[in-house]
Design a protein around this motif. Structure first.
Motif, PDB file in Angstrom:
ATOM      1  N   GLY A 187     -36.203 -30.674 -61.463  1.00 13.76           N
ATOM      2  CA  GLY A 187     -35.111 -31.628 -61.587  1.00 13.76           C
ATOM      3  C   GLY A 187     -35.018 -32.557 -60.395  1.00 13.76           C
ATOM      4  O   GLY A 187     -34.756 -33.759 -60.533  1.00 13.76           O
ATOM      5  N   LEU A 188     -35.260 -31.998 -59.207  1.00 16.89           N
ATOM      6  CA  LEU A 188     -35.225 -32.814 -57.993  1.00 16.89           C
ATOM      7  C   LEU A 188     -36.336 -33.861 -58.008  1.00 16.89           C
ATOM      8  O   LEU A 188     -36.132 -35.014 -57.587  1.00 16.89           O
ATOM      9  CB  LEU A 188     -35.354 -31.912 -56.769  1.00 16.89           C
ATOM     10  N   ARG A 189     -37.512 -33.477 -58.475  1.00 11.62           N
ATOM     11  CA  ARG A 189     -38.606 -34.449 -58.591  1.00 11.62           C
ATOM     12  C   ARG A 189     -38.233 -35.577 -59.559  1.00 11.62           C
ATOM     13  O   ARG A 189     -38.552 -36.756 -59.328  1.00 11.62           O
ATOM     14  CB  ARG A 189     -39.874 -33.752 -59.079  1.00 11.62           C
ATOM     15  N   CYS A 190     -37.537 -35.213 -60.645  1.00  9.15           N
ATOM     16  CA  CYS A 190     -37.066 -36.244 -61.584  1.00  9.15           C
ATOM     17  C   CYS A 190     -36.052 -37.175 -60.906  1.00  9.15           C
ATOM     18  O   CYS A 190     -36.077 -38.401 -61.114  1.00  9.15           O
ATOM     19  CB  CYS A 190     -36.437 -35.594 -62.815  1.00  9.15           C
ATOM     20  N   ASP A 191     -35.172 -36.583 -60.110  1.00  7.12           N
ATOM     21  CA  ASP A 191     -34.181 -37.400 -59.399  1.00  7.12           C
ATOM     22  C   ASP A 191     -34.866 -38.397 -58.466  1.00  7.12           C
ATOM     23  O   ASP A 191     -34.477 -39.572 -58.389  1.00  7.12           O
ATOM     24  CB  ASP A 191     -33.251 -36.494 -58.572  1.00  7.12           C
TER      25      ASP A 191
END
Length: 375
Positions: free
Chosen positions: A327-331
């Motif tokens: 999710g952080l990579r998506c952010d």
């Protein structure tokens, strides 16, 4: 009886060939004998068209691959059989429920904690059988418990387990199951007289609405969660609820409300590196987690400050939080896209896709595909 296999496959955006490949891979990894490639093509087609029953051997594989229950796989809704003269059985189950001690409730809670840890590291799709059985055991314990002193601790355990099961269902794309589990968690929290559990389940349920394209209603629900928790909430849970409100406000196109909620989250969060809330074991939130959440919300409203916050979070991320890292990579990809930095966004999406494939997260893969369209 119509099979739900096609719907489950489509929710993952898998072709029949992809499903067949995954069946073969799973069988190799778990040393299970399955039919030849040609036969599997026939089986999948006939399963989806209701021309061949799915045997238990293949049902077990499909449940693990797709993160679905038997009812979802077979496209059925179970009904409780009506018994005429079942008093002996009923009394037997009521008598058994009287033996549910605080030690057994602790065991229930420990089982939920184990499933939470496995979910964090492995993803939800492989845990559907364990989670379904765990919930069934807790529901039975509560259904046949009679007196409040027995019911309340079991209801509390059920509230926590149902909320975890709901988040797992949302992650694998089973949105109706997620909604029903959240409703179960809320009812259990109300019976247990646990405002914190009620607030948590209600706030997470708002994400179902948000994912379904109803962020404005989701904002109302997450604010209702804050009211439901009231003064009983711990500071860490209160900060978590404000952070959730900020993210959902960002998705609803409410930047001022988003920033105000983020400020409230910072104000409420206790100092220090401790992340676990001792009063609410499902809540993990410290300054590092909140920086990530802040970066996510700011990225959604196109704020340039998002990138710095997100890179700080990436550097401090617990490597066992596989889904959170995806999710952080998506952010980060979203933040770079907002700045027109397409190479960096592409790199983060590549990492996010690898992690999402490890956990089998349908929800994250959908987000990755949406972001990829912006490249």
């Amino acid at each position: 009886m119509t099979s739900g296999l096609r719907a489950a496959r489509n929710s993952r955006e898998w072709s029949q060939e992809r499903l067949i490949h995954e069946i073969e891979r799973y069988a190799r990894e778990h040393v299970i004998t399955v039919a030849s490639l040609a036969s599997l093509r026939v089986y999948v087609s006939e399963w989806e068209n209701g021309k061949r029953p799915i045997t238990e051997r293949y049902a077990k594989i499909l449940r693990a691959l797709l993160g679905i229950t038997d009812d979802e796989l077979y496209g059925r809704h179970t009904a409780t059989p009506v018994e005429t003269d079942g008093y002996d059985e009923l009394m037997s189950r009521i008598d058994a429920s009287r033996s549910v001690s605080l030690t057994m409730v602790t065991t229930f809670m420990d089982q939920t904690e184990l499933l939470r840890t496995m979910d964090r590291q492995m993803g939800a799709s492989s845990l559907v059988d364990q989670m379904t059985g765990h919930l069934s055991t807790l529901e039975d314990a509560l259904t046949f418990a009679v007196l409040p002193e027995t019911r309340r601790p079991v209801a509390r355990a059920l509230a926590g387990a149902a909320t975890l099961a709901a988040w797992q269902a949302l992650d694998v794309g089973a949105v109706e199951r997620a909604w029903r589990h959240y409703e179960l968690g809320k009812r259990a929290a109300q019976e247990a007289d646990e405002p914190m559990y009620l607030a948590h389940a209600t706030a997470e349920q708002a994400y179902v609405l948000c994912d379904a394209g109803r962020p404005a209603v989701a904002v109302e629900l997450v604010r209702e969660a804050q009211r439901a928790g009231g003064k009983a909430m711990s500071p860490r849970l209160r900060a978590w609820l404000y952070a959730a409100e900020a993210e959902i406000c960002a998705k609803a196109g409410m930047p001022d409300d988003c920033r105000r909620a983020l400020d409230n989250a910072v104000r409420c969060l206790p100092p220090g590196q401790e992340a676990r809330d001792p009063d609410m074991l499902s809540i993990f939130l410290n300054q590092g987690h909140l920086s990530r959440w802040r970066g996510n919300a700011l990225a959604l409203i196109g704020d340039d400050d998002a990138v710095n916050d997100l890179y700080v979070s990436l550097g401090s991320m617990d490597p066992t939080f596989i889904r959170a890292t995806a999710g952080l990579r998506c952010d980060l990809a979203q933040a770079h896209l907002a700045r027109g930095e397409y190479d960096q966004a592409h790199d983060h999406l590549r990492h996010a896709r690898l992690l999402a494939n490890r956990t089998g997260s349908v929800r994250q893969r959908r987000r990755i595909e949406q972001l990829t369209q912006g490249l």
